[in-house]
Enzyme design. Structure first.
Site, mmCIF file in Angstrom:
data_model
loop_
_atom_site.group_PDB
_atom_site.id
_atom_site.type_symbol
_atom_site.label_atom_id
_atom_site.label_comp_id
_atom_site.label_asym_id
_atom_site.label_seq_id
_atom_site.Cartn_x
_atom_site.Cartn_y
_atom_site.Cartn_z
ATOM 1 N N TYR A 1 16.684 13.026 83.991
ATOM 2 C CA TYR A 1 17.368 11.861 82.705
ATOM 3 C C TYR A 1 16.297 12.423 81.512
ATOM 4 O O TYR A 1 17.466 11.866 80.715
ATOM 5 C CB TYR A 1 17.039 10.249 83.654
ATOM 6 C CG TYR A 1 17.341 9.654 81.951
ATOM 7 C CD1 TYR A 1 18.276 9.349 81.451
ATOM 8 C CD2 TYR A 1 16.682 8.559 81.637
ATOM 9 C CE1 TYR A 1 19.026 8.203 80.932
ATOM 10 C CE2 TYR A 1 16.314 7.672 81.196
ATOM 11 C CZ TYR A 1 17.971 7.667 80.239
ATOM 12 O OH TYR A 1 18.264 6.294 79.612
ATOM 13 N N SER B 1 16.151 8.061 74.244
ATOM 14 C CA SER B 1 15.271 7.280 74.772
ATOM 15 C C SER B 1 14.228 7.816 74.974
ATOM 16 O O SER B 1 13.753 8.614 74.574
ATOM 17 C CB SER B 1 15.518 7.160 76.927
ATOM 18 O OG SER B 1 14.644 6.872 77.321
HETATM 19 P P1 NDP Z 1 24.643 0.132 80.601
HETATM 20 O O1 NDP Z 1 24.539 1.261 81.973
HETATM 21 O O2 NDP Z 1 24.372 -0.890 80.230
HETATM 22 O O3 NDP Z 1 25.787 0.821 79.859
HETATM 23 C C1 NDP Z 1 26.821 1.693 79.424
HETATM 24 C C2 NDP Z 1 27.843 2.079 78.914
HETATM 25 O O4 NDP Z 1 27.907 3.467 78.484
HETATM 26 C C3 NDP Z 1 28.921 0.945 79.193
HETATM 27 O O5 NDP Z 1 29.141 0.813 78.098
HETATM 28 C C4 NDP Z 1 29.421 2.274 79.886
HETATM 29 O O6 NDP Z 1 30.424 1.621 79.507
HETATM 30 C C5 NDP Z 1 29.551 3.038 78.931
HETATM 31 N N1 NDP Z 1 29.614 4.956 79.769
HETATM 32 C C6 NDP Z 1 29.240 5.323 80.933
HETATM 33 N N2 NDP Z 1 29.100 6.283 81.245
HETATM 34 C C7 NDP Z 1 30.540 6.913 79.938
HETATM 35 C C8 NDP Z 1 31.802 7.538 80.290
HETATM 36 N N3 NDP Z 1 31.314 8.654 80.914
HETATM 37 N N4 NDP Z 1 32.298 7.704 79.234
HETATM 38 C C9 NDP Z 1 32.136 7.040 78.413
HETATM 39 N N5 NDP Z 1 31.605 5.804 78.907
HETATM 40 C C10 NDP Z 1 30.617 5.475 79.315
HETATM 41 O O7 NDP Z 1 23.430 1.512 80.300
HETATM 42 P P2 NDP Z 1 22.459 0.780 78.238
HETATM 43 O O8 NDP Z 1 23.419 0.055 77.871
HETATM 44 O O9 NDP Z 1 21.397 0.165 79.333
HETATM 45 O O10 NDP Z 1 22.118 2.201 78.046
HETATM 46 C C11 NDP Z 1 23.006 2.610 76.967
HETATM 47 C C12 NDP Z 1 22.403 3.541 76.351
HETATM 48 O O11 NDP Z 1 20.535 3.171 75.677
HETATM 49 C C13 NDP Z 1 22.462 4.965 76.829
HETATM 50 O O12 NDP Z 1 22.677 6.250 76.378
HETATM 51 C C14 NDP Z 1 20.749 4.774 77.803
HETATM 52 O O13 NDP Z 1 20.470 6.187 78.238
HETATM 53 C C15 NDP Z 1 19.977 4.499 76.697
HETATM 54 N N6 NDP Z 1 19.243 3.551 76.378
HETATM 55 C C16 NDP Z 1 18.889 2.747 77.361
HETATM 56 C C17 NDP Z 1 17.959 1.797 77.957
HETATM 57 C C18 NDP Z 1 17.610 0.877 78.555
HETATM 58 O O14 NDP Z 1 16.787 0.438 78.606
HETATM 59 N N7 NDP Z 1 18.666 0.535 78.929
HETATM 60 C C19 NDP Z 1 16.321 2.461 77.534
HETATM 61 C C20 NDP Z 1 16.849 3.748 77.198
HETATM 62 C C21 NDP Z 1 17.990 4.277 76.581
HETATM 63 P P3 NDP Z 1 32.070 2.240 81.637
HETATM 64 O O15 NDP Z 1 30.969 0.713 81.871
HETATM 65 O O16 NDP Z 1 33.048 0.792 80.450
HETATM 66 O O17 NDP Z 1 32.225 2.770 81.926
#
Ligand code: NDP
Length: 237
Positions: free
Chosen positions: A146, A132
């Site tokens: 975070y 991030s």
């Molecule tokens: P979302 O919350 O929209 O999606 C998160 C994804 O991660 C889902 O597919 C979820 O799967 C999966 N996930 C979460 N916890 C688990 C777990 N315990 N085991 C397996 N899968 C898991 O988040 P984003 O798409 O926004 O974020 C994706 C990445 O990008 C993250 O690492 C986040 O920190 C990073 N990021 C996001 C930003 C943003 O503004 N959106 C900015 C900077 C970084 P499920 O629902 O099936 O559990």
């Protein structure tokens, strides 16, 4: 788009948001994609049907499950660790167990997955971890825990790039800024704070992040390693 034809890819956390965009893009580029999910079974099954990728239930908070999933995937050409959670709020109020769970998902899982993947990864392999922009710069209060997880990603990417580079394996981080997903919706409460810090005042789209991941996974990026690729609309400019 067939830059990844014949490549085997595993995306940890692919059911929604940025991860789903990465699954779509890698599959569109011709890769054979497996992705994991934890809570979003229906979304995962829909995405699998749409893309031809395979969905597997694997909780990234469980180190043994993550390592087993990577091991069962065999000789991967591409590992993308996207699964992540974000806890925000006053550090004096946050639940300590939840903070530790976030650290397991955001830090422990990427490290152990990358190491396990590297055991079987062929020359030319690619490891990409989604960090991030807050790994670089914390622009406002309430995100210390975070941010620590995303700064940890930077250290592991630099170190593992040194460890695996001699085998022709690259290790990189992609660092999104605000991206419109369930985690950070474009109409959410942080919008004004975030846009005040950005030069392009909008949320990014998941496919904009997936494009960078696909490039790093592809044949043009073989000399790019140990680097942080920030896509943040100028948040850190
Ligand atoms: P979302 O919350 O929209 O999606 C998160 C994804 O991660 C889902 O597919 C979820 O799967 C999966 N996930 C979460 N916890 C688990 C777990 N315990 N085991 C397996 N899968 C898991 O988040 P984003 O798409 O926004 O974020 C994706 C990445 O990008 C993250 O690492 C986040 O920190 C990073 N990021 C996001 C930003 C943003 O503004 N959106 C900015 C900077 C970084 P499920 O629902 O099936 O559990």
């Amino acid at each position: 788009m067939a830059g990844l034809k014949g490549k085997r890819a595993l995306v940890l956390g692919g059911s929604r948001g940025i991860g789903a965009a990465i699954v779509r893009r890698l599959a569109a580029e011709g890769a054979e994609v497996v992705f994991t999910y934890a809570g979003s079974r229906e979304a995962a099954e829909r995405l699998a049907g749409e893309t031809g990728a395979r969905a597997e239930l694997t909780d990234s908070a469980d180190r043994e499950a993550v390592v087993a999933r990577v091991r069962e995937s065999g000789a991967l050409d591409v590992l993308v660790v996207n699964a992540g959670v974000a806890m925000m709020g006053d550090p004096l109020e946050l639940d300590a167990d939840e903070v530790d769970r976030m650290i397991r998902i955001n830090v422990h899982a990427p490290y152990h997955a990358a190491v396990e993947a590297a055991r079987r990864m062929p020359e030319g392999g690619r490891i990409v971890v989604i960090g991030s922009n807050v790994g670089n710069h914390v622009g406002f209060p309430g995100i210390a825990a975070y941010a620590l997880t995303k700064s940890a990603v930077q250290g592991m990417v630099r170190g593992l790039a040194r460890d695996f580079g001699p085998r022709g394996i690259t290790v990189n981080a992609v660092q999104p800024g605000p991206v419109d997903t369930d985690m950070n919706p474009a109409d959410g409460p942080l919008k004004d704070t975030l846009y005040g810090l950005m030069s392009i005042k909008r949320h990014g789209r998941p496919d904009e992040i997936a494009g960078m991941v696909a490039w790093l996974a592809g044949p043009e990026a073989g000399f790019v390693t140990g680097a942080m690729h920030t896509i943040d609309g100028g948040y850190g400019a």
